[in-house]
Design an enzyme around this catalytic site. Sequence first.
Site, short mmCIF file in Angstrom:
data_model
loop_
_atom_site.label_atom_id
_atom_site.label_comp_id
_atom_site.label_asym_id
_atom_site.label_seq_id
_atom_site.Cartn_x
_atom_site.Cartn_y
_atom_site.Cartn_z
N GLU A 51 44.61 45.64 27.07
CA GLU A 51 44.79 44.73 27.96
C GLU A 51 43.48 44.03 28.16
O GLU A 51 42.75 43.44 28.71
CB GLU A 51 45.25 44.84 29.68
CG GLU A 51 46.43 45.73 29.05
CD GLU A 51 46.72 45.90 31.30
OE1 GLU A 51 48.08 45.76 31.07
OE2 GLU A 51 46.08 45.53 31.87
N ARG A 59 29.53 33.44 38.24
CA ARG A 59 29.28 35.47 37.92
C ARG A 59 28.10 35.56 38.14
O ARG A 59 27.47 36.89 38.69
CB ARG A 59 29.81 34.78 36.17
CG ARG A 59 31.37 35.15 36.81
CD ARG A 59 31.57 35.93 34.72
NE ARG A 59 31.64 37.24 35.17
CZ ARG A 59 31.03 38.14 34.78
NH1 ARG A 59 29.59 36.81 33.67
NH2 ARG A 59 31.40 39.38 33.72
N CYS A 73 24.29 23.33 47.21
CA CYS A 73 24.08 23.12 48.41
C CYS A 73 23.55 24.64 48.78
O CYS A 73 24.07 25.86 49.94
CB CYS A 73 24.19 22.22 49.56
SG CYS A 73 24.68 20.84 49.01
N GLU A 74 23.04 25.78 47.86
CA GLU A 74 22.09 26.42 48.22
C GLU A 74 21.78 27.08 46.95
O GLU A 74 21.56 27.19 46.28
CB GLU A 74 23.97 27.77 47.32
CG GLU A 74 25.43 27.99 47.69
CD GLU A 74 25.65 28.73 49.26
OE1 GLU A 74 25.03 29.97 49.52
OE2 GLU A 74 26.75 28.05 49.88
N GLY A 88 40.33 40.95 28.33
CA GLY A 88 40.19 39.75 28.46
C GLY A 88 38.78 38.48 27.97
O GLY A 88 39.89 38.22 26.87
N ARG A 89 38.07 39.52 28.25
CA ARG A 89 36.94 38.91 28.46
C ARG A 89 36.29 39.07 26.88
O ARG A 89 36.40 37.64 26.02
CB ARG A 89 36.17 39.57 29.35
CG ARG A 89 34.83 39.58 28.88
CD ARG A 89 33.17 40.21 29.78
NE ARG A 89 34.06 40.86 31.15
CZ ARG A 89 32.72 40.50 31.42
NH1 ARG A 89 32.27 39.43 32.14
NH2 ARG A 89 33.78 40.84 32.82
N1 LLP Z 1 44.33 45.03 32.84
C1 LLP Z 1 43.53 44.80 33.55
C2 LLP Z 1 44.80 45.76 35.09
C3 LLP Z 1 42.22 43.98 34.44
O1 LLP Z 1 42.52 44.43 35.75
C4 LLP Z 1 41.16 43.31 33.56
C5 LLP Z 1 40.64 42.73 34.58
C6 LLP Z 1 41.73 43.50 32.23
C7 LLP Z 1 42.66 44.76 31.88
C8 LLP Z 1 41.11 42.59 31.58
O2 LLP Z 1 39.23 43.29 31.63
P1 LLP Z 1 38.52 42.61 30.21
O3 LLP Z 1 38.89 42.76 29.04
O4 LLP Z 1 38.32 41.47 30.72
O5 LLP Z 1 37.09 43.38 31.13
N2 LLP Z 1 35.72 38.12 37.46
C9 LLP Z 1 34.58 40.02 37.21
C10 LLP Z 1 36.00 40.75 35.80
C11 LLP Z 1 37.00 41.83 36.48
C12 LLP Z 1 38.39 41.95 35.52
C13 LLP Z 1 39.34 42.33 36.02
N3 LLP Z 1 40.23 42.69 35.39
C14 LLP Z 1 34.02 39.33 35.84
O6 LLP Z 1 33.98 38.45 35.84
O7 LLP Z 1 33.24 40.10 35.33
#
Ligand code: LLP
Length: 459
Positions: free
Chosen positions: A290, A330, A385-386, A292-293
Amino acid sequence: MLLPVTAGINNEGRITIGGCDTGDLKSGYGTPLYIMDIATVKMQCEKYINSFAFKDFESEIIYASKAFCSLAMCQLVKQQGLSIDVSTGGELFIAIRSGFDPGKIYFHGNNKSADEINFGIDYKVGTFIVDSFEELEAVNEIAGQKECIQKIMLRITPGIKAHTHKYIQTGAIESKFGFGIQSGIALEAVKKAADLENIKLIGVHAHIGSQIFNIEVYDSLIDVMTSFMAEASKKTGASLNHLNIGGGLGIKYMPDDRPASIEDFAELVHNALLKYTKKNDIKIEKIYLEPGRSIAGNAGTTLYEAGTIKEIPQIKNYIAIDGGMSDNIRPVLYQAKYNAFIAGRASYLGEIKDGEAVGGASPAGSTSTLANFNEKKYNIVGKHCESGDVIIEDIMLPEARKGDLLLVAATGAYCYSMSSNYNGQPKSAVVAVEDGKSWVWVDRQSYEDLYMRDRKLYE
Ligand code: LLP
């Protein structure tokens, strides 16, 4: 790759992305502006699909839409053959509206409401990732009312700590997510799921964290998970042979970051599957990822205009940009580090190849010396404003001028999706670039958008 793979510098000394001049993007769409490079997203999707195409295990790549979710992004990953992970009814709605095949939607969330469960089942979402006993019962009951059988995976907490920021670790025993193995709760959950008649348990899921550099933790994860699957199958009679190992692969934000490649990650996963299915005596049919990033992160950049340049002699120099913590939370939230370039006068970078500045006065970007340039150390701060609204601390750049275009790299993931209207800042537009063309993916919010849903003081 730090910048998108198509990034370059044109004859006018301006950074281009997807064949588009950042100066033209500024005049066409304004700033702050999120720029998504389609070629980079496609390349990352392709790398995942190809590297995880194993002979001996089926695989499915699921884009974690929380990284960056818009109709167009959902359509792009769908076109690339990926499935999608949604974590709320809202993301689910966008995925459905984008035309995603509901069978390829994986519905996450540790506290799904009855409305969200109803919505998911009504839209025939392929798989729910169930996080609690309450949810198991609710999904079973609602599926029963609708006379259908809902496929699920159970979210397991494997008790593994990924070495990453504590806010983005999720696999440790104390995590709010999932059913713990060590406590015996995960086994209970498998038993319960196997007994419920409107549920079909197809496998188990774990996600141990995000921005992970030491990919060896996935080796331990696969060991722990396959051992659990073997034990649970024996003890409950459930046939558990689908394993979802979540996302988490880290990306390059800073010149010195050395994340693992998708190819190396795939090889590690493959070897671990071979090793631990044998050791733990279990057959795995299918593996799910899965990311994302690592799909969206380096494809995105944010373009800002420098406004006030403030120099406090012998103390600090500030470049204030026209966005800040509202479009990129972030740095404030996770002390995340970013790198930036003066996009309109980029010849100091030499050349940009494969997303990296090479051969310039400052190939390494942030802290190295810019020979022949009147360099200065800056803090790039936002307009909020921070005092904490700092996007980058201590970056060496050629002497900045008001009106300079600044391009911050690797903002494709968790920036737009975590953006806010703090201080009444309208959300920035997202434009896509490809082959010299640019077009809007998400319109910039207007001031009207800021109060569109407001009502009067009294009815
Ligand atoms: N699967 C599940 C169940 C997740 O909770 C997440 C991310 C992913 C996949 C995707 O993870 P990735 O491949 O993107 O690392 N807001 C934080 C990251 C939070 C990630 C939450 N879950 C940041 O900006 O670093």
